[in-house]
Design a protein around this motif. Structure first.
Motif, short mmCIF file in Angstrom:
data_model
loop_
_atom_site.label_atom_id
_atom_site.label_comp_id
_atom_site.label_asym_id
_atom_site.label_seq_id
_atom_site.Cartn_x
_atom_site.Cartn_y
_atom_site.Cartn_z
N ASP A 53 59.04 94.35 51.66
CA ASP A 53 60.07 95.33 51.96
C ASP A 53 60.12 95.51 53.49
O ASP A 53 59.10 95.83 54.10
CB ASP A 53 59.66 96.67 51.28
CG ASP A 53 60.70 97.76 51.48
OD1 ASP A 53 61.63 97.56 52.28
OD2 ASP A 53 60.56 98.82 50.84
N GLU A 57 58.55 102.64 52.31
CA GLU A 57 58.69 104.10 52.25
C GLU A 57 57.72 104.80 53.21
O GLU A 57 58.08 105.74 53.93
CB GLU A 57 58.43 104.53 50.79
CG GLU A 57 58.86 105.94 50.42
CD GLU A 57 60.30 106.27 50.80
OE1 GLU A 57 61.20 105.43 50.57
OE2 GLU A 57 60.52 107.39 51.34
N GLU A 61 58.43 107.52 56.18
CA GLU A 61 57.76 108.83 56.18
C GLU A 61 57.00 109.07 57.48
O GLU A 61 57.04 110.17 58.03
CB GLU A 61 56.78 108.92 55.01
CG GLU A 61 57.42 109.55 53.78
CD GLU A 61 56.60 109.33 52.53
OE1 GLU A 61 55.35 109.34 52.60
OE2 GLU A 61 57.24 109.11 51.48
N GLY A 99 68.08 106.25 57.64
CA GLY A 99 67.02 107.17 57.19
C GLY A 99 66.70 108.24 58.23
O GLY A 99 66.40 109.38 57.90
#
Ligand code: IPM
Ligand code: MG
Length: 369
Positions: A53, A57, A61, A99
């Motif tokens: 990826d 994630e 974060e 994001g």
């Protein structure tokens, strides 16, 4: 001051140039009594290798939990040959922009007297060029609906008033700190989104009557950037036009290795050199870290540490004036990526007393590095 910085070295030369910027930030911290805490995370091809990826994630974060993001570069040749590959490093960057809500990409174009000969333009055109591009970064054709079937394909370009307004205000504020001029670049003779931008910018400009505003079609702007770059102060434009014009403008100063950028976010902002991952040079300790170090200076400015940012810029200017740089600049005194980082950190830690004698340069600054 205490700040938490997410560090995303990325691919290619990213890690080595980012290391130098961290060195320099630590030197600034020592001298001016600040504490920078770093949280490292993967992005790009390296993140694909580790997690399948390009933007795990955890990385997003880490960025959201930090006061700013220092970014190296992404990209690996194994993905360049296949633009249809399902997972690509660039997706990491685009998702990071969304994001973090990085709505304004700021790219200053500065020139240095000792490097004018490196420019593909004539020296008299380049001398004293000093402008900055404000590129909208989370809207427009990049992020609109896309689709294709066997017979056709489409990419939709949409802008909301709010998206235009927030970057326009930033650009006008910047012009007030500079030479009071904004040039809005568009294609209003053809595109409805451009006509919408013009109306919005004209309306918002009423709050900044001390700033001169003009409009230019993007095809003309592409020509004017080469023909008479000195005319620009702040260039304000949409995502796609900004992408193209900022690459064009990046060659004016003669080296990609000197140009920093900031991407202003709704919450966390990100700072990165404009150059790519330069995979051929990865691990060779020869990339120019100055663009990343100057990006760190932009980060300090975003913390309102103006004196600290100026100290970095002055040191770099001084080194270049003394003919000190990495090999691609072809100056008198060639140093490696880490040596340049060491030198800048040393000179900063020793306060403003920059006094490089010819002898110390000749000794390749052996006392310093
Ligand atoms: C840039 C790059 C990116 C863009 C790519 C890598 C998606 O060209 O930051 O200018 O087009 O925005
Ligand atoms: Mg680009």
């Amino acid at each position: 001051m205490k700040k938490k910085i997410a560090v995303l070295p990325g691919d290619g030369v990213g890690p080595e140039v980012v290391d130098q910027a961290v060195k320099v930030l630590d030197a600034v911290g020592d001298r001016f009594d600040h504490f920078f805490e770093y949280c490292y995370a993967d992005v790009g091809a390296i993140a694909i290798d580790h997690y399948d990826d390009p933007l795990p994630e955890m990385t997003l974060e880490t960025c959201l939990g930090a006061d700013a993001v220092l970014f190296g570069a992404i990209g690996h040749p194994k993905y360049d040959k296949d633009p249809n590959a399902k997972v690509r490093p660039e997706q990491g960057l685009l998702r990071l922009r969304k994001g973090l809500g990085l709505y304004a990409n700021i790219r200053p174009v500065t020139t240095y007297p000792t490097l004018l000969h490196l420019s593909p333009l004539k020296e008299e055109k380049v001398k004293d060029v000093d402008f900055v591009i404000y590129r909208e970064l989370t809207g427009g054709i990049y992020f609109g609906d896309k689709g294709r079937d066997e017979k056709s394909a489409f990419d939709v370009c949409t802008y909301t008033y709010e998206e235009v307004e927030r970057i326009t205000r930033l650009a006008f504020e910047a012009a007030r700190q500079r030479n009071n001029k904004v040039t809005c670049v568009d294609k209003a003779n053809v595109l409805e989104t451009s006509r919408f931008w013009r109306d919005a910018v004209t309306k918002i400009a009423k709050d900044y009557e001390d700033v001169e505003l003009d409009f230019m079609f993007v095809d003309n702007a592409a020509m004017q950037i080469i023909q008479w770059p000195k005319q620009f102060d702040v260039v304000l434009t949409s995502n796609m036009f900004g992408d193209i014009l900022s690459d064009e403008a990046s060659v004016i100063s003669g080296s990609m290795g000197l140009l920093p950028s900031a991407s202003i976010g709704i919450k966390t902002s990100m700072f990165e050199p404009i150059h790519g991952s330069y995979p051929q040079a990865a691990g060779e300790d020869l990339a120019n870290p100055m663009a990343t170090i100057l990006s760190a200076a932009m980060m300090l400015e975003s913390f309102e540490l103006f004196e600290e940012a100026t100290a970095i810029r002055t040191t770099i200017r001084h080194l270049l004036e003394r003919g000190i740089g990495t090999a691609e600049l072809a100056l008198e005194n060639k140093f490696s990526c880490s040596q340049i980082g060491d030198m800048i950190a040393y000179l900063l830690a020793e306060s403003a007393s920059i006094n490089l004698t010819d002898q110390s340069i000749a000794q390749r600054l052996s006392t310093i590095i």
